[in-house]
Each structure stands twice: as structure tokens, then as C-alpha cells.
Design an enzyme around this catalytic site. Structure first.
Site, PDB file in Angstrom:
ATOM      1  N   SER A  90       0.736  -1.060   0.056  1.00 37.89           N
ATOM      2  CA  SER A  90      -0.050   0.039  -0.041  1.00 37.89           C
ATOM      3  C   SER A  90       0.898   1.230   0.019  1.00 37.89           C
ATOM      4  O   SER A  90       1.957   1.133   0.483  1.00 37.89           O
ATOM      5  CB  SER A  90      -0.855   0.194   1.301  1.00 37.89           C
ATOM      6  OG  SER A  90      -0.066   0.315   2.243  1.00 37.89           O
ATOM      7  N   LYS A  91       0.418   2.428  -0.527  1.00 31.98           N
ATOM      8  CA  LYS A  91       1.242   3.553  -0.463  1.00 31.98           C
ATOM      9  C   LYS A  91       1.525   4.038   0.796  1.00 31.98           C
ATOM     10  O   LYS A  91       2.785   4.432   0.925  1.00 31.98           O
ATOM     11  CB  LYS A  91       0.162   4.678  -1.297  1.00 31.98           C
ATOM     12  CG  LYS A  91       0.482   4.860  -2.661  1.00 31.98           C
ATOM     13  CD  LYS A  91      -0.689   5.842  -3.168  1.00 31.98           C
ATOM     14  CE  LYS A  91      -1.669   5.421  -3.634  1.00 31.98           C
ATOM     15  NZ  LYS A  91      -2.720   6.345  -4.236  1.00 31.98           N
ATOM     16  N   ARG A  92       0.801   3.724   1.649  1.00 32.16           N
ATOM     17  CA  ARG A  92       1.339   4.115   3.221  1.00 32.16           C
ATOM     18  C   ARG A  92       2.298   3.217   3.669  1.00 32.16           C
ATOM     19  O   ARG A  92       3.320   3.600   4.203  1.00 32.16           O
ATOM     20  CB  ARG A  92       0.139   4.122   4.042  1.00 32.16           C
ATOM     21  CG  ARG A  92      -0.763   5.382   4.362  1.00 32.16           C
ATOM     22  CD  ARG A  92      -2.058   5.404   5.083  1.00 32.16           C
ATOM     23  NE  ARG A  92      -2.878   4.632   3.967  1.00 32.16           N
ATOM     24  CZ  ARG A  92      -3.525   3.412   3.994  1.00 32.16           C
ATOM     25  NH1 ARG A  92      -3.578   3.227   5.274  1.00 32.16           N
ATOM     26  NH2 ARG A  92      -4.542   3.141   3.137  1.00 32.16           N
ATOM     27  N   LYS A  93       2.083   1.885   3.578  1.00 34.77           N
ATOM     28  CA  LYS A  93       3.246   1.094   4.151  1.00 34.77           C
ATOM     29  C   LYS A  93       4.579   0.925   3.233  1.00 34.77           C
ATOM     30  O   LYS A  93       5.432   0.647   3.819  1.00 34.77           O
ATOM     31  CB  LYS A  93       2.610  -0.171   4.517  1.00 34.77           C
ATOM     32  CG  LYS A  93       1.655  -0.273   5.670  1.00 34.77           C
ATOM     33  CD  LYS A  93       1.288  -1.628   6.256  1.00 34.77           C
ATOM     34  CE  LYS A  93       0.921  -2.528   5.303  1.00 34.77           C
ATOM     35  NZ  LYS A  93       0.473  -3.886   5.673  1.00 34.77           N
ATOM     36  N   SER A  94       4.327   0.898   1.990  1.00 36.50           N
ATOM     37  CA  SER A  94       5.380   0.505   1.298  1.00 36.50           C
ATOM     38  C   SER A  94       5.867   1.581   0.352  1.00 36.50           C
ATOM     39  O   SER A  94       5.272   2.629  -0.043  1.00 36.50           O
ATOM     40  CB  SER A  94       5.016  -0.578   0.457  1.00 36.50           C
ATOM     41  OG  SER A  94       3.635  -1.245   1.011  1.00 36.50           O
TER      42      SER A  94
END
Ligand code: GLU
Length: 529
Positions: free
Chosen positions: A288-292
Site C-alpha cells: 500500500s502507498k502508506r506502508k510500502s
């Protein structure tokens, strides 16, 4: 019957394409030369997953001598931007991909005869297709308000039923429709989803069968505000552009039955489908954009090179079936096939990416590597991480020492910045090897300096330096490793460096001595304090 809102919108839109619709008739997918597409939405920077999907489409097209198309799905006006369009197109170009049809650069003109290739310029096509489905009775106007639909959804939820449109507008009489219109209601357009199995023979996943009853009921294809929706536009365009193979992420697999039904209703040949495995985090969770780190531009900024990234992305869910893993873009084109794409998720392995990138860095010619390192060194100079910009000759002279040690271009200062420093920042504690005290270190460095001086400038060569320094350590009863570590830190400020004697030679006789002197001074001052 035509849908007034959509038609009205298409006609008045600034993007409306006034040419008569003379789209070429696409050939049937099974016999036609390959035509594939990447269809990004310019609503965010180029995602690593989109880059991988684009690459697989590109490889498939080039392998089969087919056509690779870029189409922009820009109907989400609020989230689409030219800056994202540029990021996506530039990123794909940077990776080495070229397309045969589509906008050539961001904001640029289209190439190809099946255009326009921006969905906002194809509104008339969607209007025409929607009108056709309405005429055929495959679609109908739906007057349900958001509140009514919401109430319906909640009632199903309370009854523990799957979300599904009830079909309350599916069989309205002309009088009922007229009454809704008289109330001032605007209509969406819904496509009738029949019950019964829909089969997709996916090239990668095999036969997938879904019952129409599971698809959530009749599908909105045009919103009440006249906006055509993804499931519809994608099919209208794939049909009009003669797409033979839809190769896209597995997250779209559940959409495909709806698409198959739409292709059929539009009287278009159904393309072949190939759904690529999702890219997962190393722990198996969804990226995901947030985690990765998902934006290609972030990899570029770190100094991953296109050869390394293309190689890595090519193997992200596909393999040659052999151990061979260092593959150029041309190697990938030569060998790529869809049946060897794996079904299971593809875990993103940064270590492997770094390794492959390093392999490609060492394959670059010295001139090419100097060219590619320069912007990273320049950025580090501006950020104050190196004191001055080295000349091309200086960078070139260092390549034999560093090229095997660079996993990415951005590591150049970390690996070799000490060469360009006017004065190293020396930490007295770091200068002293573990088994030594400050005094022994001062002695060791002085003795080393003496030995180097005795050798003189003429014999200041890597293979001439080692022996006298080893003899020195033996004579004094020092461990060779301790002496070498003290010298290493003194001349580089670091404990891990390229090979010591090569490093000394690259620094030169004078600078090596000057750095030893300064390290001794730093130790004397700190020991005296
Ligand atoms: N715009 C869609 C996406 O980026 C395209 C999906 C498709 O290939 O059909 O996910």
C-alpha cells in the site's frame, strides 16, 4: 433511445472530439496480431505495480511483434492531473518502454489510428455505446436516489444479505419513467447483469467461473451526472481499440465477468485475459502507498538504474524457468511468455533488487557510470555531504574501487565520499581499534607513516605497501588487522571501505600522509585533554 445527460455532456464538453466517429473496425482477437494496452489513471505517481503491468504488456507485445498502446483513464477529473500524467509517462519512458499508440508525452499529441487515447476525449464514444445498450434493452435508466439506494443497502445489511441492487428501476413502464422525470429526477444508466455462469478462461489463472447473481445486481455504467464509469469505459475502449489480450493486475479479476458481459452486449469480440499476481510486501501483506515504497520515482531517486529495475520488475511474478536472472530488456522480450507467470502473489524483495541493480551498475561502461553518478554527487554536494564536486577524471579513477560495491548510485557518497572531503570528521573513539588504547594507536599510526615514508612516493603502489606494513606489525607484536584498521579509519574516517591499499593509492602519497598526520594530531589532542 439516447441518454440526454450524457449526450448533452459529451456535446458540450470542451474535450468533445468533433470528428465523425470513423473508428477502424478491430479484428477478432483470436486471429489478430497482438494488441495490448496499459491504461493508467493519472491520479497518482507511477506505481511500481503499474510499471510491472506495463512492462509485461510491453514484453508480450514486443515478443509477438504486436502493438503496445498507452491509454489514459482520466475520467476522474478531480483526482487526475497533468503532473501525474507526466510522472507516469516519463517513468515508463525512463524504464525504456515505448508505445506504438497513445499520447507520446504528457500533454502531447496522440500517435495511432484508434485514438483519441484519453478517455475524457472519448465521451462521445461512451454516449453512443450507452445509447446502443439502452436501445437494445441491455441497459435502462435508473431513477433511484442515493438515499433510496442507501436505505436498500442498509436493509440488506441488516438481513445479512450480500450487497446487490434490487432492480427496482429494471422494469419501469414509460409512464413511471415520465413521472420520475416530471419530479425532476435524473437518471443513471444501469446495465442488466443476467443470472447464470460467466466463464473467464484466464491465461494465467485458468478457468474462472462466477455466477452473474454474485455480481451485485445491475451495474451503473453512467452516473446520474453523466459520468461514464470505469467498467463501461474500459470495455468500450478495449473493444474499439481492438485489444486482443487484457493483461492486468489480479485485483481486476473480479471485475472481468462484468466486462465479459459488456463486451458481449456491445457485440464486440471478448479479448483474452491474463491477470498478474499482486505485488506483496515481504511479509505477504498487500502493498500500500502508506506502508510500502510504491512510487517508481522514489526508486529512481535512490539511484536504482533502469537496467536493474526492469530486470527486477520482469522477474516479479515471472521467471524464465531457468536459474538465469540477470536479464536485459531485450533478453526479457526474447523470453517472455504468459504461461510462465506465477499464480501466487509476488513478494517484493528489496535485497534481490539491490543485488540485480548492483549487477547492472558494474556492467555499465566507465563513461556511462560517470554520467549517471554525476547527478547524485552533485545533489550530495548541494546537501553538504561532500565538500566539492569531483571532476570526471577523479570519479573515473575511483570506479575500479567502488563499482563492485555500489548497490545503487545514491550510495556513492557513502562508499567514496571520503575521497572528496577536504578534511575528514574524525571521531577519536573510532580511530582506536578495539584491542588498542589511544597511545598504541598513536604509535601505530606514527610507525605506519614512517614505513610509508621510507617506501617513498615512487613505490607507492598497492602491492608494494602491504609487505612493509605487515612486517611492522609483526616486529611490534601488533595484530595486522588492528594496524590496518587504525590506518583505514585515519585515512577514510570509516571502518568499512574499499580495499585499504587501493584506497591509499587512489588518495595519493601526499594526502595519505596528511591524513595520517591529522589523525595522530586528533588523537594526541584528545588523549591530552
Ligand atoms: N485504470 C485502470 C487501473 O489503473 C485500468 C485497469 C485495466 O487495465 O483494465 O487500474
Amino acid at each position: 433511445m439516447q441518454h440526454p445527460t450524457l449526450i448533452g455532456r459529451a456535446r458540450t464538453s470542451g474535450c468533445y472530439d468533433s470528428r465523425p466517429m470513423t473508428d477502424p473496425t478491430p479484428p477478432a482477437p483470436s486471429h489478430a496480431p497482438v494488441r495490448v494496452r496499459i491504461a493508467p489513471s493519472p491520479t497518482g505517481p507511477l506505481h511500481i505495480g503499474t510499471a510491472r503491468t506495463a512492462l509485461f504488456n510491453y514484453l508480450f507485445a514486443r515478443h509477438h511483434g504486436g502493438t503496445f498502446i498507452l491509454r489514459l483513464e482520466d475520467t476522474d477529473g478531480a483526482r487526475s492531473s497533468i503532473a501525474y500524467e507526466k510522472d507516469i509517462l516519463d517513468g515508463l519512458h525512463w524504464l525504456g518502454m515505448t508505445w506504438d499508440e497513445g499520447p507520446d508525452v504528457a500533454g502531447g499529441a496522440d500517435i495511432g489510428t484508434y485514438g483519441p487515447y484519453r478517455q475524457m476525449q472519448r465521451l462521445d464514444r461512451y454516449a453512443e455505446a450507452a445509447a446502443r445498450l439502452l436501445d437494445q434493452g441491455d441497459a435502462y435508466p435508473c431513477y433511484c436516489t442515493p438515499e433510496e439506494l442507501d436505505a436498500e443497502r442498509k436493509a440488506r445489511e441488516a438481513a445479512k444479505e450480500q450487497p446487490r441492487y434490487s432492480g427496482r428501476c429494471a422494469r419501469l413502464t414509460p409512464d413511471q419513467r415520465a413521472a420520475f422525470l416530471a419530479e425532476g429526477r435524473r437518471s443513471a444508466i444501469r446495465f442488466r447483469i443476467p443470472d447464470g455462469p460467466v466463464v473467464v478462461d484466464d491465461i494465467i489463472r485458468g478457468r474462472v467461473e462466477i455466477d452473474g447473481a454474485q455480481l451485485g445486481g445491475d451495474l451503473v455504467i453512467v452516473r446520474a451526472d453523466g459520468n461514464p464509469l470505469y467498467h463501461f469505459t474500459v470495455v468500450v475502449d478495449d473493444a474499439a481499440m481492438g485489444i486482443t489480450h487484457v493483461i492486468r493486475g489480479e485485483d481486476h479479476l473480479s471485475n472481468t465477468p462484468k466486462h465479459v458481459l459488456l463486451f458481449r452486449a456491445l457485440g464486440a469480440a471478448v479479448p483474452h485475459f491474463a491477470h498478474l499476481p499482486l505485488i506483496l510486501n515481504p511479509d505477504g501483506s498487500k502493498m500500500s502507498k502508506r506502508k510500502s515504497q510504491t512510487a517508481l520515482s522514489d526508486y529512481l531517486a535512490e539511484g536504482f538504474i533502469r537496467e536493474g529495475l526492469v530486470n527486477y520488475l520482469g522477474l516479479l511474478g515471472w521467471s524464465t524457468g531457468t536459474d538465469e536472472d540477470v536479464l536485459s530488456l531485450q533478453d526479457l522480450i526474447d523470453q517472455f511468455d504468459l504461461p510462465h507467470v506465477q499464480k501466487g502473489g509476488a513478494r517484493f524483495d528489496r535485497e534481490r533488487l539491490l543485488w540485480l541493480n548492483g549487477q547492472w551498475i558494474r556492467r555499465l561502461s566507465p563513461d556511462e557510470l560517470v554520467d549517471r553518478l554525476r547527478p547524485f554527487l552533485e545533489a550530495d554536494r548541494i546537501a553538504g555531504r561532500i565538500a566539492r564536486m569531483p571532476s570526471d577524471e577523479e570519479i573515473r579513477a575511483l570506479l575500479p574501487l567502488i563499482r563492485e560495491r555500489l548497490p545503487m548510485l545514491g550510495a556513492v557518497t557513502e562508499t567514496a565520499g571520503f575521497f572528496f572531503a577536504d578534511q575528514l570528521e574524525l571521531d577519536p573513539a573510532m580511530l582506536v581499534p578495539k584491542r588498542w588504547g589511544p597511545q598504541t594507536t598513536i604509535e601505530g599510526l606514527r610507525a605506519a607513516r614512517g614505513a610509508i615514508m621510507r617506501g617513498g612516493e615512487i613505490t607507492f603502489e598497492a602491492d608494494e605497501l602491504e609487505a612493509p606494513l605487515r612486517v611492522l606489525a609483526e616486529e611490534r607484536g601488533w595484530k595486522v588487522g588492528d594496524l590496518f584498521m587504525a590506518i583505514r579509519v585515519a585515512i577514510t574516517g570509516r571502518t568499512a571501505t574499499p580495499p585499504l591499499f587501493d584506497t591509499m593509492v587512489a588518495l595519493g602519497f601526499e594526502r595519505t600522509l596528511a591524513r595520517l598526520d591529522r589523525a595522530i594530531e586528533v588523537l594526541v589532542v584528545s588523549a591530552g585533554a
